[in-house]
Design a protein around this motif. Structure first.
Motif, mmCIF file in Angstrom:
data_model
loop_
_atom_site.group_PDB
_atom_site.id
_atom_site.type_symbol
_atom_site.label_atom_id
_atom_site.label_comp_id
_atom_site.label_asym_id
_atom_site.label_seq_id
_atom_site.Cartn_x
_atom_site.Cartn_y
_atom_site.Cartn_z
ATOM 1 N N TRP A 1 8.347 -7.085 -6.826
ATOM 2 C CA TRP A 1 7.445 -7.594 -7.555
ATOM 3 C C TRP A 1 6.783 -7.534 -9.523
ATOM 4 O O TRP A 1 6.113 -8.052 -9.735
ATOM 5 C CB TRP A 1 6.666 -5.648 -7.454
ATOM 6 N N CYS A 2 7.547 -6.629 -10.147
ATOM 7 C CA CYS A 2 7.344 -6.600 -11.519
ATOM 8 C C CYS A 2 8.179 -7.545 -12.653
ATOM 9 O O CYS A 2 7.682 -7.854 -13.723
ATOM 10 C CB CYS A 2 8.471 -5.334 -12.566
ATOM 11 N N VAL B 1 -0.859 -0.780 -12.285
ATOM 12 C CA VAL B 1 -0.442 -2.011 -10.739
ATOM 13 C C VAL B 1 -2.196 -2.259 -10.741
ATOM 14 O O VAL B 1 -2.572 -2.219 -10.411
ATOM 15 C CB VAL B 1 -0.355 -0.844 -10.039
ATOM 16 N N ALA B 2 -2.215 -3.729 -10.814
ATOM 17 C CA ALA B 2 -3.145 -4.733 -11.135
ATOM 18 C C ALA B 2 -4.376 -3.751 -11.938
ATOM 19 O O ALA B 2 -3.887 -3.544 -13.046
ATOM 20 C CB ALA B 2 -3.788 -4.548 -9.303
ATOM 21 N N THR B 3 -5.505 -3.009 -11.605
ATOM 22 C CA THR B 3 -6.799 -2.897 -12.234
ATOM 23 C C THR B 3 -6.430 -1.616 -11.796
ATOM 24 O O THR B 3 -7.172 -0.718 -12.882
ATOM 25 C CB THR B 3 -7.951 -2.759 -11.546
ATOM 26 N N HIS B 4 -5.338 -0.821 -11.059
ATOM 27 C CA HIS B 4 -4.740 0.208 -11.433
ATOM 28 C C HIS B 4 -4.393 1.498 -12.189
ATOM 29 O O HIS B 4 -3.274 0.316 -12.638
ATOM 30 C CB HIS B 4 -4.741 0.931 -9.981
ATOM 31 N N ALA C 1 -0.375 -1.288 -5.062
ATOM 32 C CA ALA C 1 -0.352 -2.971 -5.099
ATOM 33 C C ALA C 1 -0.406 -3.237 -3.733
ATOM 34 O O ALA C 1 -0.402 -4.684 -3.953
ATOM 35 C CB ALA C 1 1.304 -3.191 -5.687
#
Length: 437
Positions: free
Chosen positions: A97-98, A138-141, A159
């Motif tokens: 993912w990263c 994580v995205a918008t978080h 995610a």
């Protein structure tokens, strides 16, 4: 330690033979027991995209599981190792993912990016950032992330890799069991049934992390097939569900009864008694409230059998597949607690029906949402009252307050909500919804 001859090592363990397809009882033949136990996890295949390290560890589990027929303790070893692979799978998926870069957000400083080539690098960065109270982006978080199992679970949910409200409780249980195995305080023994269940749950979790749902799965099921069905009822309270094709032939039961039936066409999960996914509450269908267990969509009606047949022949609607997890419900509390409602239906209510306190809740089933809101009135029950996952049940609070506040909370989770206005259709109900108006 006693040195046992090879012949003894090859002999079946008598305790393992006691587990048969009907439960505990008469001993099975060794060859039958070997086949039976292997079949318990034979269909637990992983998606092709799963990381090689996780795949190899999982396949080793399936290989060793077969030897439990020769040594009963193998089942405990397999169950324990499966719990440890839980964290390995999350680590492997995190690295994919990263894609070599992770970003942390300190409390009062610009975001900080790190290049990582292994999970050891990730853990070192997480430790360093934790001392500065920085959170992983994580995205918008931005979430708390300590690089350990708890942080990985928070990341997977943020995610969007893991889904479902009820499966979250199972993830919690697996994490606690994993910690017990990693830090034991005593001796324990697992059974073939328990070990097989853990392996199956692990397979579902791994596949979900890599984006593949499990057909007929327990934790992360694939979308369910819905078919076109006709719900019928009369003034005497008789109800029935039949496939749309049944309307092409005369109905002798309806023709013989004086009490005229009404019919409504819906898209629904077929009722199959004994199936894990049957909808036993189909007879409580209501166009306004979510009173069936799975999503049931209104298409036409009510009307006579001939009218329903004509509409079906003209429109020829088709079935579809639907994911029932993580649905959003609105629950109205006005003088009494009403059953959950779809946000689109709530958006189409007239002004005089928007009164009271409204709750926006994410849950897999409408009764889960209803139970949470009802339980949240008792502060001692431990249900979440502010937006968060509820620690006491399988629900997530999205918001509550006035009608507008709850609808905005639902829109924040779902995106723009288009109001729908449906005719009032209500089948005879049972005591499943005691507060139903």
């Amino acid at each position: 330690m006693e040195i046992r001859p090879l012949e003894d090592l090859r002999a079946a363990d008598d305790l393992s033979l006691a587990f048969n397809p009907y439960g505990l009882g008469g001993r099975m033949k060794p060859e039958d027991a070997a086949e039976f136990q292997q079949r318990q996890i034979a269909d637990c295949d992983l998606a092709k995209s799963v990381a090689a390290g996780t795949r190899d560890s999982f396949e080793r589990l399936r290989t060793v599981f077969a030897y439990g027929v020769l040594c009963y303790d193998v089942y405990t070893m397999v169950g324990d190792q499966a719990l440890l692979i839980y964290e390995q799978a999350l680590r492997d998926r995190f690295m994919e993912w990263c894609a070599g870069t992770i970003t942390f957000r300190p409390t009062q400083a610009p975001d900080v990016c790190y290049t990582v080539s292994s999970y050891d690098d990730v853990k070192k960065c997480a430790d360093r950032m934790a001392r500065q109270h920085a959170k992983l982006v994580v995205a918008t978080h931005a979430i708390d992330f300590n690089g350990m199992l708890h942080g990985l679970r928070l990341w997977a949910r943020a995610a969007g890799l893991l889904r479902g409200r009820r499966s979250r409780a199972v993830e919690d249980a697996l994490a606690k069991l994993r910690n017990y195995v990693a830090h034991p305080s005593g001796h324990h023994v697992d059974t073939p049934v328990g070990a097989a269940r853990t392996v199956r749950d692990l397979a579902e979790l791994i596949n979900q992390l890599w984006g593949q749902a499990t057909p007929n799965g327990r934790l992360y099921p694939a979308p369910l097939r819905r078919e076109i069905a006709v719900l019928s009822w009369n003034g005497s309270g008789r109800t029935r569900m039949e496939p749309a094709d049944a309307l092409t032939v005369p109905d002798p039961v309806e023709d013989q009864e004086d009490d005229e039936y009404q019919h409504v066409v819906v898209r629904a999960i077929p009722f199959v008694p004994g199936s894990r996914w049957d909808d036993a509450h189909w007879a409580e269908y209501d166009t306004r409230y979510e009173t069936t267990r799975f999503p049931t969509d209104y298409l036409w009606g009510p009307g006579t059998r001939e009218q329903a047949r004509a509409w079906l022949e003209q429109e020829r609607p088709e079935g579809d597949s639907v994911d029932f997890t993580d649905r959003v419900f609105l629950v109205q509390d006005h003088e009494r607690l009403l059953p959950p409602m779809r946000p689109a239906v709530a958006a189409g209510l007239p002004d005089n029906e928007r009164v009271g306190i409204w709750h926006a809740v994410r849950a897999d089933f409408p009764d889960d949402a209803f139970t949470h809101v009802r339980g949240s009135a008792d502060r001692s029950a431990g249900h979440a009252r502010r937006p968060s996952d509820c620690s006491a049940c399988s629900a997530e609070v999205l918001g509550f307050g006035s009608y507008d506040e709850a609808l905005r909370a639902a829109a924040a989770a779902l995106g723009p909500i288009r109001a729908v206005q449906l005719p009032s259709v209500r089948l005879p109900s049972s005591t499943f919804w005691p507060d139903r108006p």
